[in-house]
Structures are given as structure tokens and as C-alpha cells.
Design an enzyme around this catalytic site. Structure first.
Site, PDB file in Angstrom:
ATOM      1  N   GLY A   1     -40.187  -8.606 -42.512  1.00 46.68           N
ATOM      2  CA  GLY A   1     -41.289  -8.706 -43.451  1.00 46.68           C
ATOM      3  C   GLY A   1     -41.947 -10.067 -43.330  1.00 46.68           C
ATOM      4  O   GLY A   1     -41.468 -11.044 -43.899  1.00 46.68           O
TER       5      GLY A   1
ATOM      6  N   MET B   1     -46.809  -6.721 -45.697  1.00 51.51           N
ATOM      7  CA  MET B   1     -47.013  -5.792 -46.812  1.00 51.51           C
ATOM      8  C   MET B   1     -48.137  -6.285 -47.714  1.00 51.51           C
ATOM      9  O   MET B   1     -48.092  -7.420 -48.184  1.00 51.51           O
ATOM     10  CB  MET B   1     -45.737  -5.694 -47.666  1.00 51.51           C
ATOM     11  CG  MET B   1     -44.569  -5.051 -47.019  1.00 51.51           C
ATOM     12  SD  MET B   1     -43.115  -5.119 -48.132  1.00 51.51           S
ATOM     13  CE  MET B   1     -42.490  -6.759 -47.752  1.00 51.51           C
TER      14      MET B   1
ATOM     15  N   SER C   1     -44.382 -12.500 -44.467  1.00 51.26           N
ATOM     16  CA  SER C   1     -45.136 -12.655 -45.710  1.00 51.26           C
ATOM     17  C   SER C   1     -46.294 -13.631 -45.597  1.00 51.26           C
ATOM     18  O   SER C   1     -47.123 -13.716 -46.490  1.00 51.26           O
ATOM     19  CB  SER C   1     -44.190 -13.143 -46.812  1.00 51.26           C
ATOM     20  OG  SER C   1     -43.714 -14.444 -46.505  1.00 51.26           O
ATOM     21  N   GLY C   2     -46.319 -14.392 -44.501  1.00 48.83           N
ATOM     22  CA  GLY C   2     -47.311 -15.456 -44.393  1.00 48.83           C
ATOM     23  C   GLY C   2     -46.763 -16.779 -44.891  1.00 48.83           C
ATOM     24  O   GLY C   2     -47.505 -17.751 -45.029  1.00 48.83           O
TER      25      GLY C   2
ATOM     26  N   GLY D   1     -36.959 -13.415 -45.186  1.00 49.76           N
ATOM     27  CA  GLY D   1     -36.721 -14.850 -45.167  1.00 49.76           C
ATOM     28  C   GLY D   1     -35.907 -15.347 -46.351  1.00 49.76           C
ATOM     29  O   GLY D   1     -35.974 -16.523 -46.697  1.00 49.76           O
TER      30      GLY D   1
ATOM     31  N   SER E   1     -40.117 -16.646 -43.679  1.00 48.42           N
ATOM     32  CA  SER E   1     -40.126 -15.442 -42.845  1.00 48.42           C
ATOM     33  C   SER E   1     -40.601 -15.756 -41.432  1.00 48.42           C
ATOM     34  O   SER E   1     -40.187 -15.102 -40.468  1.00 48.42           O
ATOM     35  CB  SER E   1     -40.990 -14.352 -43.476  1.00 48.42           C
ATOM     36  OG  SER E   1     -42.344 -14.753 -43.580  1.00 48.42           O
TER      37      SER E   1
ATOM     38  N   CYS F   1     -43.450 -11.976 -57.793  1.00 49.02           N
ATOM     39  CA  CYS F   1     -43.375 -11.529 -56.411  1.00 49.02           C
ATOM     40  C   CYS F   1     -44.630 -10.758 -56.003  1.00 49.02           C
ATOM     41  O   CYS F   1     -44.989  -9.764 -56.636  1.00 49.02           O
ATOM     42  CB  CYS F   1     -42.145 -10.635 -56.259  1.00 49.02           C
ATOM     43  SG  CYS F   1     -41.887  -9.991 -54.605  1.00 49.02           S
TER      44      CYS F   1
ATOM     45  N   CYS G   1     -38.608  -5.897 -57.242  1.00 48.82           N
ATOM     46  CA  CYS G   1     -39.382  -5.850 -56.009  1.00 48.82           C
ATOM     47  C   CYS G   1     -38.455  -5.712 -54.806  1.00 48.82           C
ATOM     48  O   CYS G   1     -38.735  -4.935 -53.880  1.00 48.82           O
ATOM     49  CB  CYS G   1     -40.236  -7.110 -55.876  1.00 48.82           C
ATOM     50  SG  CYS G   1     -41.199  -7.193 -54.348  1.00 48.82           S
TER      51      CYS G   1
END
Length: 410
Positions: free
Chosen positions: A20, A46, A22-23, A137, A27, A213, A113
Site C-alpha cells: 500500500g 488507495m 500511501s505517498g 509501512g 511505505s 486515517c 481502517c
């Protein structure tokens, strides 16, 4: 440069891992570590939220995060995919939040989440891409052991005690853990930043995300007003020497009968007759126990803290000062339907008790206490009174650095 260049890859056949992305920096480095370990890595971003209602300073815009995630994937030379899970996120996490606040409870959307989205819906999407595992992460670790011929997955605290995020994963199951990897769990945050900087990743110096989140930092009353109506009510100040606080907590330690545990686990039952009106508020369901900001009531020697709410009568009760006894309790209860054991082999039977370490919020140092399994649920008796116990929060219990179970505080 390679952090794992000398570590032996413990499989012959290359496994596929969907991470995943996430930016964020965690991660990003997790994806790099997986590549160094010899996995075939796929990045999956996502989109879980795009409504800006109640956001502070447009925090955590998903478009920017997606761009950063794409840049990291390109830099690491891994495939990048995008999935929109906003419908599932609203149904499973945000609607749950609204429902809990409406009842006067304090939910933890990050825990939900992880259970409902990252290791459920996201997991399904990863399998569609042919994944053997999913990775995040998170600063936590996983270890797989054999016990009595049965395989068990242990959820362990991260090596960086300042960033340990095991609490947020306290509702995961053995099945979910069996498919999970946590590549940065044994790395400390400064080292993660250093690796990202050496790799010249766009996320190397990006601030850590805060707030809910995938939503970000919010003005909670404004955010909740999407579904919950404002309603003016009264604020009552309860004296710190009130008879309400005269509870014999020692009984729960010396004589933990069913009756004693049930009585002492109840929140303080506040009533206007015990205090005086000191102000007004815009809706009791917008506030939570332990909150100080947002009341806008001044003129007292010490700050006022929320110590209780009454949703039915739309009342808020406050105490003066950080040490107001209304903020402290020593016993809590988790109803039997809310009990969850990550390690089912460690599950307590009715009538059993065990000394463990417990926390009721992220970053709280682990607290010593005893858990008592009873027919109607489980009671936690702390060695010392705990500040800000609120219904709806998750209590998580540990054996040393392993999280073995959790439950929603009733």
C-alpha cells in the site's frame, strides 16, 4: 546504499507482494526494503476519501499523495496501480464514526481502517493482482511460530519504541496476519528518513500524516455535522471534592468479585445537581472525555476538561485542572461480544485472570494490570488509575512486546 543487501532471502521462488503506497516516507522505504529482500513488488495506491468538509488547511489531499506514490514507484522501478475504495471506507469506517459519536462514544477510526480496509478490502484487490502477501509501512513486526503443531502469527511492537504502531492493528485476525508483511518494523524512523534521502525519494522529507486515517486533521464538530445536528446544551462544572469520586478502587485488587468489578467499571454518573452551570455547548456528541479545547469557557484558575457527557439530555460535565478526579478510573469493562484475540491460543476462559500490560490509546506507555474473564465479558484492573478512559476506545493487551488481544471499552 542497500539496507538489506547482505540479508539472506529465505525463499527459492520469488513471491509477489502488493504494498500500500500511501505517498508517505514509511511505505516508500518499505517498498524499497521488499525489493532488496528479493520480492516482486507492486505498488497500489488507495483513494479512500476526497471530501474536504471539516479539513484543516486542506490537510492530506489525496491527489498530492497519489502523485508522490507514483513518483516513488517510478524511482524504485515497480508497477503502480490505483484503486478507489472510498465507498467501502465511508460505509465501514466513517459511518461507524458517526454512529459512535451519536451514541456519545469515542471511536478509533484508524483501528477500523486497518481491520476493514487495509487488511480486508485492500487485501482482496491485492489478490486480484496476483499477490502472495500485502505490505504496509506500519512500525510493527510479525513472527510466525509453531505451538502444539499449530502455526500462529505473532504481532510484535516495532523496534522503534517512539513509533510503535501495533496498537492500530489490535483487531487483526490470524488470517489477516498470515498475509501481512511489515518491512520497516525493525527499522527506526531516523534510519527510514536516511534511506529515503539516499535514494532521493520525493517523500524523504515529507511530514507524517496526522488526524483520521485517510482523512487528515479535521475540525471534528464541523466534520461530524455532515450527519449530526448541532444542538445547544448546558455545561456543568463538577467540584473536584464531589462525593461522586468516593470509590474504593482497592476492592478491585483485593476482592475482584463479579459484583465489585461490575460496579467499579461503570463510568461516573454525573448529574446537574452535583455541579453548577458554567457555559453552553453546540452538541454533546461533538465532545469526548479528556478534551480541553473547543469549550471556549474561561475565567477559571485552571483549564476545564470534559469528564462526562449525557447524550440523552445533551449535557456536558467538566472538571477543573489536569488532576481532576473525574478524569481518572482504575477499572474498565469490555463486553463479551467485543472481545478479540489475535492469539486465540492465549484466550482466557471464564473465571481465569492474568497479569498483562495494557494500553487504551496510541502512544500511551504500557500500563500494568490484571485482566479478569467473566461470563459477561472481561474486566481490566489497572495497578494505577488511568486518565481519560472513554467508551468506544480500544483497550489492547500485551505479553511483553506481543499484542495478543483487544476489545472495545463499554
Amino acid at each position: 546504499m542497500a539496507y538489506y543487501q547482505n540479508k539472506e532471502v529465505k525463499f527459492m521462488e520469488k513471491k509477489k507482494v502488493v504494498i500500500g503506497l500511501s505517498g508517505g516516507v514509511d511505505s516508500s522505504v518499505a517498498a524499497y526494503v521488499l525489493k532488496e529482500q528479493g520480492y516482486e513488488v507492486i505498488g497500489l495506491f488507495m483513494k479512500n476519501w476526497h471530501d474536504t468538509t471539516g479539513l484543516l488547511e486542506s490537510d492530506c489531499p489525496w491527489l498530492e499523495d497519489r502523485f508522490d506514490a507514483m513518483s516513488v514507484a517510478k524511482k524504485l522501478d515497480i508497477p503502480f496501480h490505483f484503486v478507489d475504495l472510498s465507498e467501502q471506507y465511508r460505509a465501514r469506517v466513517v459511518d461507524y464514526m458517526f454512529s459512535e459519536y451519536e451514541k456519545g462514544r469515542t471511536p478509533n477510526p484508524d483501528v477500523l481502517c486497518n481491520r476493514e480496509i487495509k487488511f480486508d478490502v485492500f487485501l482482496d484487490k491485492a489478490f486480484e493482482l496476483g499477490a502472495d502477501y500485502v505490505a504496509t509501512g506500519h512500525y510493527c513486526r510479525k513472527e510466525t511460530i509453531m505451538k502444539d503443531g499449530q502455526e500462529y502469527h505473532r504481532l510484535l511492537a516495532g523496534s522503534d519504541t517512539n513509533k510503535d504502531q501495533s496498537y492500530f492493528l489490535c483487531q487483526l485476525s490470524q488470517q489477516q496476519l498470515s498475509k501481512a508483511l511489515f518491512p520497516v518494523g525493525d527499522i527506526v524512523k531516523p534510519e527510514v528518513r536516511r534511506i529515503a534521502n539516499e535514494l532521493n525519494l520525493i517523500t524523504a522529507h515529507k511530514k507524517d500524516s496526522q488526524g483520521i486515517c485517510f482523512v487528515g486533521k479535521v475540525d471534528l464538530p464541523v466534520f461530524l455535522q455532515q450527519k449530526l445536528t448541532s444542538k445547544k446544551g448546558k455545561v456543568f462544572l463538577i467540584d473536584n471534592d464531589s462525593d461522586l469520586y468516593k470509590r474504593d478502587w482497592q476492592q478491585a485488587i483485593d476482592n475482584p468479585t463479579d459484583e465489585v468489578l461490575e460496579e467499579l467499571s461503570k463510568p461516573f454518573m454525573f448529574h446537574p445537581k452535583y455541579g453548577k452551570k458554567v457555559g453552553e455547548h453546540g452538541g454533546a456528541h461533538f465532545y469526548t472525555i479528556g478534551q480541553r479545547k473547543g469549550l471556549n469557557i474561561g475565567g477559571f484558575p485552571e483549564p476545564l476538561f470534559i469528564i462526562g457527557t449525557n447524550i440523552d439530555y445533551n449535557q456536558i460535565y467538566v472538571g477543573m485542572g489536569k488532576q481532576t478526579p473525574g478524569l481518572y478510573r482504575q477499572v474498565l469493562k469490555v463486553d463479551k461480544d467485543e472481545l478479540h484475540w489475535i492469539r486465540p491460543d492465549e484466550k482466557l476462559k471464564v473465571g481465569e485472570s492474568r497479569r498483562l500490560q495494557i494500553r487504551i490509546r496510541y502512544r500511551q506507555p504500557l500500563q500494568e494490570g490484571i485482566i479478569h474473564r467473566r461470563e459477561d465479558g472481561m474486566y481490566v484492573v489497572f495497578d494505577q488509575p488511568q486518565r481519560g478512559i472513554a467508551p468506544g476506545q480500544f483497550a489492547a493487551w500485551y505479553v511483553e512486546d506481543e499484542l495478543i488481544g483487544s476489545g472495545v471499552i463499554s
